[in-house]
Design an enzyme around this catalytic site. Sequence first.
Site, short mmCIF file in Angstrom:
data_model
loop_
_atom_site.label_atom_id
_atom_site.label_comp_id
_atom_site.label_asym_id
_atom_site.label_seq_id
_atom_site.Cartn_x
_atom_site.Cartn_y
_atom_site.Cartn_z
CG ASP A 280 36.62 29.60 43.07
OD1 ASP A 280 36.59 29.70 41.82
OD2 ASP A 280 37.38 30.30 43.77
CD GLU B 142 39.03 33.51 48.57
OE1 GLU B 142 38.95 34.04 47.45
OE2 GLU B 142 40.04 33.62 49.30
CD GLU C 155 41.20 37.94 38.71
OE1 GLU C 155 40.55 38.74 39.43
OE2 GLU C 155 41.64 36.86 39.14
CD GLU D 240 47.20 30.85 47.38
OE1 GLU D 240 47.10 31.11 46.16
OE2 GLU D 240 46.29 31.09 48.21
#
Length: 881
Positions: free
Chosen positions: A269, A381, A124, A363
């Site tokens: 991902d 996304e 992150e 989610e």
Amino acid sequence: MFNTRWKVLIFLTLCYYQKTYGEELDKKKLQKEAYDMFMHGYNSYMNYAFPADELMPLSCKGRIRGVTPSRGDVDDVLGNYSVTLLDSLDTLVVMNELDEFEKAIDLVIKHVRFDSDHVVSVFETNIRVLGGLISAHVLAELIKEKHPERLQTYDNQLLKMATEVGNRLLPAFNTTSGLPYSRINLKHGMQDHLKRQKDTCTACGGTMILEFAALTSLTGDPIYETKARKAMDFLWQQRHRSSDLMGTVLNVHSGDWTRRESGIGAGIDSYYEYTLKAYILLGDESYLDRFNKHYEAIKRYITKGPIFVDVHMHRPTVATRGFMDSLLAFWPGLQVLKGDVKEAIEIHEMLFQVIQKHKFLPEAFTHDFQVHWAEHPIRPEFVESTYFLYRATKDPHYLLVAKQIMDSINKYVKVPCGFAALKDIRTMVKEDQMESFVLSETFKYLYMIFTDPEDLVFDPDHYVLTTEAHFLPLSIGHKTKVEKTGNPRRMVLRADEQKQKNYVCANPIDFTKLPTEREEAKLIRERTKMVLGELRNGMSGGSGGSSAGTNCESPAERIRAWAFSSSNQEHVKQLAMMGIEIITLSDGRLHLSHKSNTALSPTYARWGYEFMQEMQDYVASFDKRGENWDHNEKYVQMLSAPYYGKPALFGSPAQFGIDLGITVPVLGRVAKAIPFRGCEPLLNTHEVVGRIVVVERSDCVFQDKARNIQRAGGIGMIVIDNELDTKFMKERPMFSMANDKDGKDDIGFASLFLFRLEGEKLLKAMKKDKDLVISMSSREISINETIGKLLRFGKMFHFDNDHPKCPLDDGDIILHSLAYPEVILNLRFNGINQDSDPRLHQEVVERHVTELQKYVSFADADYEFQFYEFVVFPKEKICHV
């Protein structure tokens, strides 16, 4: 009834399009709306939260690490370094808020520090903080160049801060594998308790290369890119070599997988994303080659028509979970960059149908679009994919989609102090959280959808967007200076854009796959909706109308998973009608791939989906019971001493030639083909005539190898895997060497495949004994059948080359045959014939028996006596030499 129902659906769809497309959307108005939404969120953060990391929109205050109540690992995104501001700097430039951009840079330089005593997520911190600083620095330099009156006091301070962040993250890469630890202390680095952490996610280790390569390019220090490349290289090495899939979690030291689930969502991902984008940014072909292999594997194993099914990376026919997560919504956007726009439209439409049902993308949601996890943190996304699809197609449908997303955000999550995440989309209960990516990504993409690239402060096609939507210049990948080439690298999202400028296309786009008209995209979406409707009806049992629609074709006619046979052409034809393609993988195994849009009808598409689900359940039932697949495996056994059939090597059959299941075992000496891969006419025909020939896999199809062996006079073929360390596994679905699909089967002998570890045993035995005798059979041949009880503890005997030999053998005094079974003793009489003195006959026999006793023992003394009595007084059949 069936046809009428679909006619009504199509009519309603046409009415919808006439209504929406008949009224031209006001892009400027929607652009202003997206701008206002961003500014509402940004001003709320600056007014109520800065310099805290995040805004708490319901409390109208900031979330401060160590002050506000801890949320556990979720707080590892926070480092008391104003992450929301750092993450949002380049969005200010996109919004043309240049005055605010200057003010924000001054605030960052004055207030943001990176030495707090907090453990943060390496992943992150890299994508939000480091990426945000680099992007803001690049755009600041651009604005200074275009507007000299601006940023006059800016002197690379953001780049220096980015370098500091990069240096603080570097100790995380000090692992055996080169993969970074998942967490690090900003002030103290890798503390002892942090070094004990063993596992990291694939995305965590594989989402560093863009930011670190950019930092290397801007600073000239190679250490950052070197570290990130090593991590990417190690991950590539850890892929499953047969499936080319990646797991989700692995050990940072050994590389062992601790979670082998493979999909494209959470935990994995952005690894796939960065593999492709590393090629786009750096121009390194190796990354494109890796991505292409992964992409084909995903299409083969994970994509099931317009939906995704997570599988085991090592058993890709076995599903691991019954739901999809929202993070996979980035995939259609990545497919656009890949050039696979038509499939991107299909996947995007599936996701949009989920949103149509629930107003937001939950989610996680099941394959029949039910809510699995109900949270929605205003993720970007899906909006990201909508942006790329609009750029690729110019289809106003995607403007409508973006408008619907904005309407839902304004209606359900906008609050006086910003935008609040949803705790449950079913009840619209809010949560006191606004992640930094809402400003960095969600509103940025919404704004860019309604804004033509030429209306932005900079041309976005000269940049690659990171997973956090930060801009990195494609000039990083220039092999020579732009001034000399005259063709700067640029993104291409439409085929007709290639005529606009003289430039180098940075992404591997395939112009033949790009729809240039909205009508084609609309047809793909309509077909996808029809298929999804049938699939949902099939999974839910359908309504009255649905069952009426299937009266024409009874589901009882569908082949069942447990009855399917790949050698049954009628089965293969029926699967093709259902949109199921039988794919032979590179290792010879069969894989069933369902593409609903290729089915004969929506009903057949539903049958195809049911068959695939049934097959997955069938596989799962074997795993649950601990049973093994019926592989229809064959056996290769070495019959010569000292093996006598042990061990039996598991072989896999071929789809061509003679079936060992319906013929007698093939016995013979074995020879190695020259060239070993057998793709050209054999050079050692004198050695392979009448023998079973061993070749290595690769370079050509199996049937071509068999044809070359057949022309050379071989009587059978054994193919050994060319990939190291592969082995036969009972739990793996049946392997089958495929034919070359030309419909011609001209092979007149049997062929078997051995995985590498089994094949090495055969090659080792061949090296020791150039005249090794082996068998190929459909069942394991016992020791008794191999050489009889008489030779259970014996071994073969070889005369020297000077001794005469019978034509039957090569010098052994013993031959064994499974035809009866029988044991043949070859006695050398050295010129003694039938006319010689009988005493000479007896003498030579006794001499052979004396020699034989050295090598043959008997468990039964009485049986030994009877045997030698028979041998010493035989009705011999003399072989004249």
